[in-house]
Design an enzyme around this catalytic site. Structure first.
Site, PDB file in Angstrom:
ATOM      1  N   ILE A  44       0.699  -1.412  -0.074  1.00 55.21           N
ATOM      2  CA  ILE A  44      -0.697  -0.166  -0.292  1.00 55.21           C
ATOM      3  C   ILE A  44       1.273   1.164   0.475  1.00 55.21           C
ATOM      4  O   ILE A  44       0.601   2.305  -0.192  1.00 55.21           O
ATOM      5  CB  ILE A  44      -0.578  -0.240   1.004  1.00 55.21           C
ATOM      6  CG1 ILE A  44      -2.032   1.194   1.546  1.00 55.21           C
ATOM      7  CG2 ILE A  44      -0.256   0.361   2.657  1.00 55.21           C
ATOM      8  CD1 ILE A  44      -3.263   1.382   2.360  1.00 55.21           C
ATOM      9  N   LYS A  45       2.022   1.326   0.633  1.00 55.76           N
ATOM     10  CA  LYS A  45       2.833   2.602   1.116  1.00 55.76           C
ATOM     11  C   LYS A  45       3.537   2.892  -0.631  1.00 55.76           C
ATOM     12  O   LYS A  45       4.446   4.094  -0.676  1.00 55.76           O
ATOM     13  CB  LYS A  45       4.377   1.999   1.285  1.00 55.76           C
ATOM     14  CG  LYS A  45       3.527   1.693   2.902  1.00 55.76           C
ATOM     15  CD  LYS A  45       3.122   2.985   3.537  1.00 55.76           C
ATOM     16  CE  LYS A  45       2.528   2.970   4.754  1.00 55.76           C
ATOM     17  NZ  LYS A  45       3.775   2.761   5.412  1.00 55.76           N
ATOM     18  N   ASP A  46       3.123   2.071  -1.937  1.00 57.98           N
ATOM     19  CA  ASP A  46       3.740   2.506  -3.265  1.00 57.98           C
ATOM     20  C   ASP A  46       1.827   4.333  -3.336  1.00 57.98           C
ATOM     21  O   ASP A  46       3.293   5.064  -4.021  1.00 57.98           O
ATOM     22  CB  ASP A  46       3.778   1.687  -4.113  1.00 57.98           C
ATOM     23  CG  ASP A  46       3.765   0.301  -3.884  1.00 57.98           C
ATOM     24  OD1 ASP A  46       4.432   0.342  -3.559  1.00 57.98           O
ATOM     25  OD2 ASP A  46       3.269  -0.381  -5.579  1.00 57.98           O
TER      26      ASP A  46
END
Length: 305
Positions: A44-46
């Site tokens: 999700i940190k993309d």
């Protein structure tokens, strides 16, 4: 879809539906899990990495010669690394020694320099080291996800709208892990603004402090806090679920073996909490959770054993 930058593949991940045929819950209730591990960098940190650097460039905090320095357990570093390739920026990531070697190797594969801090100093030590490096390196910038309002803004602008559209606003509870707090706060605020009756359930591992427990080590990575994230101050959270390492890893293995969902242990913990929420609510409820990252970066931690 044809793309010319890997960052174009970020977002619009699928949603997986669980019913009472899959796990014990009221007959007509469902659990929806957003499969954020299917982002190109595996987490999700993309979304966050791209948003932080885009915002920094637009605001003038970053230019083409800036060195990006960030304290991270790994996933934010990978997301920043992907985005840094798009903008041709140098990166240094400060990582407590305890975190998985796979994430560190992926960050290095994306061109980052890794600086270690002692395990016992936790993420607080990594934050202090990042600030020290920034004071020594000219034209450097620390996005500092733990304090930067662009962290929750990322998810208010991207993940929240996706979920509301995909589920057509039919959500009774939002259940998600809390690390930096940005994903939870930004997504929850977007959904709560449109669904005032929405229940908010924060998920942490044992060893995190949100439920009043003492801070200590835990094997579940990516969630858990040593201090209360400032982003949570504007939210009324109905309940915190504290999940043990044993329970989180058990569901992680079950999700892989029975559903082919190769997710990390924070996803197992989030699912455990979502299932508890489904079981305590009346029949016919829709519970939404997030599967933040993939399992392959934890194989050295024996995630499936």
């Amino acid at each position: 879809m044809i793309i010319s930058s890997i960052t174009e593949a970020i977002g619009h991940t699928p949603v997986y539906k669980f019913t009472a045929q899959d796990f014990p819950m009221p007959k007509d209730s469902v659990i929806y899990a957003k499969l954020e591990y299917l982002n190109p960098g595996g987490s999700i940190k993309d979304r966050l990495g791209l948003y932080l650097l885009t915002s920094g460039l637009e605001s003038g905090k970053i230019d083409q010669e800036t060195t990006i320095i960030e304290p991270t357990a790994g996933n934010t570093g990978i997301g920043l690394g992907l985005a840094a390739l798009k903008f041709n920026l140098k990166t240094i990531f400060v990582v407590p020694e305890k975190f998985s070697i796979e994430k560190q190797k992926i960050m290095q594969a994306l061109g980052a320099k890794i600086v270690h801090t002692p395990t016992e100093e936790g993420i607080v030590g990594a934050i202090e080291k990042s600030k020290q490096l920034a004071s020594e390196i000219p034209n450097s910038y620390v996005p500092l996800q733990f304090e930067n309002p662009d962290n929750p803004a990322t998810y208010y602008q991207t993940l929240g709208p996706e979920l509301f559209q995909e589920l057509e606003g039919s959500i009774n509870s939002f259940v998600a892990g809390i690390g930096s707090g940005g994903t939870f706060a930004g997504t929850a605020k977007f959904l709560k603004d449109r669904l005032p009756e929405l229940r908010l359930i924060g998920v942490e591992p044992e060893g995190s402090i949100l439920n009043g427990g003492s801070s200590h080590g835990h094997e579940i990575e990516g969630i858990g806090v040593e201090f209360v994230p400032p982003f949570l101050s504007e939210l009324t959270i109905d309940q915190f679920e504290t999940i043990s390492d044993a329970e989180g890893f058990a569901y992680t293995r079950q999700l892989a073996k029975e559903h082919g969902l190769l997710v990390g242990s924070s996803s197992g913990a989030a699912f455990a909490a979502a299932l508890k929420e489904a079981q305590r609510l009346p029949n016919g409820q829709s519970i939404l959770t997030i599967f933040p990252d993939t399992s392959d970066r934890y194989l050295s931690k024996n995630i499936y054993l």
